[in-house]
Design a protein around this motif. Structure first.
Motif, short mmCIF file in Angstrom:
data_model
loop_
_atom_site.label_atom_id
_atom_site.label_comp_id
_atom_site.label_asym_id
_atom_site.label_seq_id
_atom_site.Cartn_x
_atom_site.Cartn_y
_atom_site.Cartn_z
N PRO A 24 6.26 77.94 52.34
CA PRO A 24 6.26 79.14 53.17
C PRO A 24 7.19 80.21 52.59
O PRO A 24 8.17 79.90 51.91
CB PRO A 24 6.75 78.66 54.53
N LEU A 25 6.87 81.47 52.88
CA LEU A 25 7.74 82.57 52.47
C LEU A 25 9.07 82.51 53.22
O LEU A 25 10.13 82.75 52.66
CB LEU A 25 7.07 83.91 52.75
N GLN A 33 11.90 82.23 50.45
CA GLN A 33 11.63 82.28 49.02
C GLN A 33 12.36 83.48 48.43
O GLN A 33 12.43 84.54 49.05
CB GLN A 33 10.13 82.40 48.75
N SER A 34 12.88 83.33 47.24
CA SER A 34 13.71 84.38 46.63
C SER A 34 12.97 85.70 46.44
O SER A 34 13.59 86.75 46.45
CB SER A 34 14.27 83.89 45.31
N ASP A 90 10.91 76.20 65.54
CA ASP A 90 10.36 75.90 64.23
C ASP A 90 9.34 76.98 63.92
O ASP A 90 8.51 77.31 64.77
CB ASP A 90 9.66 74.54 64.22
N LEU A 91 9.41 77.53 62.71
CA LEU A 91 8.53 78.63 62.33
C LEU A 91 8.32 78.58 60.83
O LEU A 91 9.26 78.32 60.08
CB LEU A 91 9.20 79.96 62.72
N ALA A 92 7.10 78.83 60.40
CA ALA A 92 6.80 78.93 58.96
C ALA A 92 5.76 80.02 58.77
O ALA A 92 4.74 80.03 59.46
CB ALA A 92 6.29 77.61 58.42
N VAL A 93 6.05 80.95 57.88
CA VAL A 93 5.11 82.01 57.55
C VAL A 93 4.64 81.76 56.12
O VAL A 93 5.43 81.84 55.18
CB VAL A 93 5.74 83.41 57.69
#
Length: 104
Positions: free
Chosen positions: A6-7, A67-68, A27-30
């Motif tokens: 995920p981002l 993510q960087s 909880d969260l994921a994009v």
């Protein structure tokens, strides 16, 4: 094809405002190329959660990973307006004065 990470992700995030819990166990994921909407009643904590996602507020507990290469764009609900006029404020950033006038 392997799944991409995920981002941005939150895991078991908890945040309190004094004695009042705002979030507990979020909880969260994009995922890349996904679209997401955050919907809730006024005062439910949507803006605060977005600030946690962007890293503007640290949660009391839980993990946040980004993510960087991820960039966030944010327009605050209540901006601090500086300058004698709205045009001064609009052109105080990187905008050319004619662009600021067109926006207004």
């Amino acid at each position: 094809m392997a799944a991409r990470p995920p981002l941005v992700a939150l895991k078991d995030v908890r945040l309190q405002d004094g004695p009042r819990p705002l979030f507990d166990g979020v909880d969260l994921a994009v995922e890349p190329r996904s679209r997401a909407a955050l919907v809730g009643r006024n005062g439910a904590g949507k803006s605060t959660l977005m600030k946690v996602v962007m890293g503007l507020i640290e949660p009391d507990s839980g993990d946040r990973s980004v993510q960087s290469s991820t960039r966030f764009a944010y327009v605050p609900q209540e901006p601090v307006i500086t300058g004698a006029t709205l045009l001064d404020y609009a052109s105080s950033g990187e905008a050319e004065p004619w662009t600021a006038e067109a926006w207004l």
